[in-house]
Design an enzyme around this catalytic site. Structure first.
Site, mmCIF file in Angstrom:
data_model
loop_
_atom_site.group_PDB
_atom_site.id
_atom_site.type_symbol
_atom_site.label_atom_id
_atom_site.label_comp_id
_atom_site.label_asym_id
_atom_site.label_seq_id
_atom_site.Cartn_x
_atom_site.Cartn_y
_atom_site.Cartn_z
ATOM 1 N N GLU A 227 0.846 -1.185 0.000
ATOM 2 C CA GLU A 227 0.000 0.000 0.000
ATOM 3 C C GLU A 227 0.889 1.245 0.000
ATOM 4 O O GLU A 227 1.788 1.375 0.834
ATOM 5 C CB GLU A 227 -0.913 0.007 1.227
ATOM 6 C CG GLU A 227 -1.619 1.316 1.502
ATOM 7 C CD GLU A 227 -2.463 1.811 0.333
ATOM 8 O OE1 GLU A 227 -2.258 2.967 -0.091
ATOM 9 O OE2 GLU A 227 -3.313 1.024 -0.145
ATOM 10 N N HIS B 92 -17.064 7.013 -7.924
ATOM 11 C CA HIS B 92 -17.407 5.662 -8.367
ATOM 12 C C HIS B 92 -16.881 5.383 -9.776
ATOM 13 O O HIS B 92 -17.577 4.814 -10.604
ATOM 14 C CB HIS B 92 -18.933 5.482 -8.367
ATOM 15 C CG HIS B 92 -19.554 5.552 -7.018
ATOM 16 N ND1 HIS B 92 -20.929 5.661 -6.822
ATOM 17 C CD2 HIS B 92 -19.013 5.519 -5.771
ATOM 18 C CE1 HIS B 92 -21.190 5.693 -5.526
ATOM 19 N NE2 HIS B 92 -20.049 5.608 -4.872
ATOM 20 N N ASN C 225 -4.066 5.493 1.534
ATOM 21 C CA ASN C 225 -3.977 5.018 2.908
ATOM 22 C C ASN C 225 -4.322 3.543 2.937
ATOM 23 O O ASN C 225 -4.916 3.019 1.993
ATOM 24 C CB ASN C 225 -4.953 5.777 3.811
ATOM 25 C CG ASN C 225 -6.381 5.715 3.293
ATOM 26 O OD1 ASN C 225 -6.785 6.565 2.495
ATOM 27 N ND2 ASN C 225 -7.145 4.727 3.715
ATOM 28 N N ALA D 274 -22.604 2.018 1.290
ATOM 29 C CA ALA D 274 -23.766 1.525 0.559
ATOM 30 C C ALA D 274 -23.372 0.352 -0.347
ATOM 31 O O ALA D 274 -22.422 0.454 -1.113
ATOM 32 C CB ALA D 274 -24.394 2.641 -0.258
ATOM 33 N N SER E 44 -7.811 8.501 -2.618
ATOM 34 C CA SER E 44 -7.241 8.511 -1.270
ATOM 35 C C SER E 44 -6.047 7.579 -1.262
ATOM 36 O O SER E 44 -5.981 6.633 -2.054
ATOM 37 C CB SER E 44 -8.270 8.066 -0.226
ATOM 38 O OG SER E 44 -8.714 6.749 -0.482
ATOM 39 N N THR F 112 -19.022 -0.878 -5.105
ATOM 40 C CA THR F 112 -18.067 -1.658 -4.309
ATOM 41 C C THR F 112 -18.471 -3.110 -4.166
ATOM 42 O O THR F 112 -17.628 -4.012 -4.275
ATOM 43 C CB THR F 112 -17.889 -1.022 -2.917
ATOM 44 O OG1 THR F 112 -17.416 0.321 -3.071
ATOM 45 C CG2 THR F 112 -16.885 -1.804 -2.083
ATOM 46 N N THR G 164 -19.400 5.669 2.250
ATOM 47 C CA THR G 164 -20.701 5.666 2.910
ATOM 48 C C THR G 164 -21.185 4.259 3.219
ATOM 49 O O THR G 164 -22.181 4.093 3.924
ATOM 50 C CB THR G 164 -21.774 6.349 2.043
ATOM 51 O OG1 THR G 164 -21.929 5.605 0.829
ATOM 52 C CG2 THR G 164 -21.394 7.789 1.718
#
Length: 513
Positions: free
Chosen positions: A40, A441, A119, A130, A117, A487, A128
């Site tokens: 990572e 997305h 990390n 979902a 991002s 996802t 979120t």
């Protein structure tokens, strides 16, 4: 002391988001003798590694974790909600950073707020949660086992539908919305509770799933698995036309090493996965093409008849969605090609007014995600003569809305007002279309296909055409135009790829030396 990278492993995974973590989990379960290294580029910002930052109770510690996730954008001003980009300012949400301003090709719409991002856990440390299933044309028709894969993805992500059953007005929102939405819809396409990667502990606290949940105990207790943070992979190595390993730079010490691997899984995200393939000389014609975002239309209402007079002390929201929030789902259909995410209270994408008492859960933010008209001309491309902050070929986006896209957005604007008025009184004069890239997305850039016909990057098992042993993972693999949160689907596809690798390891796949 920084851990030393291994000389060789069976599987090298680039990226620690949900899809990369799904590979590690399935391999740990099905091929427990396999050695696995996950690399990572970003730091570990939560405990356990990959956990969602919403689970960090202290606001200052949570903000610190978000800043550490922002890579080259750390320190830049961010927005608390996507609705705040109405001001026209180009800002990212906490935990993410934007592509450079020169990323868009002149003449198109571009993606002005395309963000990433960096990390451990990737975007799953900030999302979120979902996890709706795709429907209609969102589904991948050439995968006969898609439903079983989606069920397995729900297991890995810890998906539930009851975490907000105690939310005030949740049933009322669904009842009012269903009265104007359900109509002739089939039972599976009607208004429902949103499937979420979240569960409620016995003490009532919400726990949001990140990559830590996907990895699970099976991976964490696997002595043959290792996670290396702040480790930037700059090349996928090949030998004899197949995967041979990765070249990785320790971002703390600056040392670069080659790690041999029998299989390489690139799960960096929909923008950086094709970037790494390009930098590695893996350049199929479909690479980076069919890039698609989900244009968002948002609107806010206040539930009719709800009063803030009964608000009890302590009802103010804490991190992320509060215990008095609820999330409702309006599924995508081919007749109405958008997906609805209806959120209450502080989950609303529209800032909540504070000029009068507000009953918990009574402010409702409606968001419709619109499916994109797919085009090979919409793409991310890479400059061999210009590098980004990581030293890789700099990305540039060619992207534009078609007449059909604009027509779908206009339909969504009309519907969201109709649906909102059924729930309550509008807080906005009209719906607002968020800048392109807001959905986070992004899909299609390493798309899957049933055959190597030049229109896809990988096959049904996510293995890159023509480069045995190199697999791709993440939202970029999804080949269909979707409006639902991607996802769950990307994790399902990762499960299929991981099973294929496990099967080959069991059959004695060629070793890297």
């Amino acid at each position: 002391m920084r851990p030393r990278y291994p000389d060789a492993v069976d599987v090298a995974i680039v990226g620690s988001g949900p899809s990369g973590s799904a590979y590690a989990r399935i391999l740990s379960e099905l091929a427990p003798d396999a050695t696995i290294a996950m690399f990572e580029a970003g730091p570990t910002v939560s405990s356990p590694p990959g956990a969602h930052v919403k689970n960090i109770a202290d606001p200052a510690a949570r903000a610190h974790a978000q800043r550490r996730s922002e890579g080259p954008g750390a320190g830049a001003e961010t927005v608390d909600s996507p609705g705040e980009v109405k001001s026209g300012e180009r800002r990212a949400r906490p935990g993410t950073f934007l592509l450079p301003e020169g990323d868009a090709v002149a003449g198109g719409d571009g993606m002005p707020v395309a963000a990433m991002s960096t990390n451990v856990g990737g975007m799953s440390a900030h999302w979120t949660g979902a996890c709706p299933r795709p429907g209609g044309s969102e589904r991948i028709a050439f995968l006969d086992d898609l439903d079983e894969l989606l069920s397995e993805a729900e297991r890995l992500l810890g998906v539930t539908t009851d975490a907000f059953d105690g939310s005030p007005f949740g049933d009322l929102v669904r009842e009012r919305l269903g009265a104007v939405v359900d109509g002739a819809r089939s039972e599976g396409d009607r208004v429902a509770r949103m499937p979420l990667a979240v569960h409620r502990r016995d003490d009532g606290a919400l726990v949001w799933s990140g990559s830590d949940v996907v990895l699970g105990d099976a991976t964490r207790e696997n002595s043959r698995f290792a996670l290396y943070d702040e480790s930037l992979v700059t090349r996928v190595l090949q030998r004899g036309g197949r995967a041979a390993g990765v070249r990785v730079t320790d971002r703390v010490t600056g040392e670069t090493s080659d790690v041999a691997a029998r299989f390489v899984v690139v799960a960096a995200d929909a923008l950086r996965t094709p970037q790494l393939l390009w930098a590695s000389g893996v350049r199929p014609d479909a690479l980076g093409r069919c890039l698609n975002d989900q244009t968002q239309v948002v609107f806010a209402v206040r539930i009719r008849g709800a009063s803030g007079a009964d608000r009890a002390d302590g009802d103010a929201p804490a991190a992320g969605l509060s215990a008095t929030s609820g999330v409702t789902w309006v599924p995508f259909t081919d007749d109405e090609p958008f997906h609805g995410q209806i959120m209450q209270l502080d989950a609303s994408p529209i800032p909540v007014a504070e000029d009068d008492p507000i009953a918990p859960g009574s402010v409702v933010g409606l968001g419709l995600f619109c499916a994109k008209d797919l085009s090979r001309d919409d793409r991310v491309e890479f400059a061999d003569d210009r590098a980004d902050d990581a030293g890789l070929p700099a990305p540039r986006i060619r992207y534009g809305l078609t007449p059909r896209d604009r027509a779908v957005i206009e339909r969504a604007r009309e519907q969201i007002v109709r649906w909102g008025r059924a729930i309550g009184e509008p807080l906005d004069d009209s719906p607002f279309v968020l800048p392109l890239g807001s959905s986070l997305h992004y899909q299609g850039t390493t798309r899957m296909g049933p055959s190597d016909d030049g229109e896809s990057v990988c096959g049904p098992d996510s293995e890159v055409w023509g480069v045995p042993g190199v697999f791709v993972a993440g939202n970029g693999v999804i080949p269909t135009a979707t409006a639902c949160n991607p996802t769950l689907t990307s994790v399902a596809l990762a499960v299929r790829g991981a099973r294929e690798i496990a099967d080959r390891l069991g059959r004695g796949a060629p070793r890297s030396t």
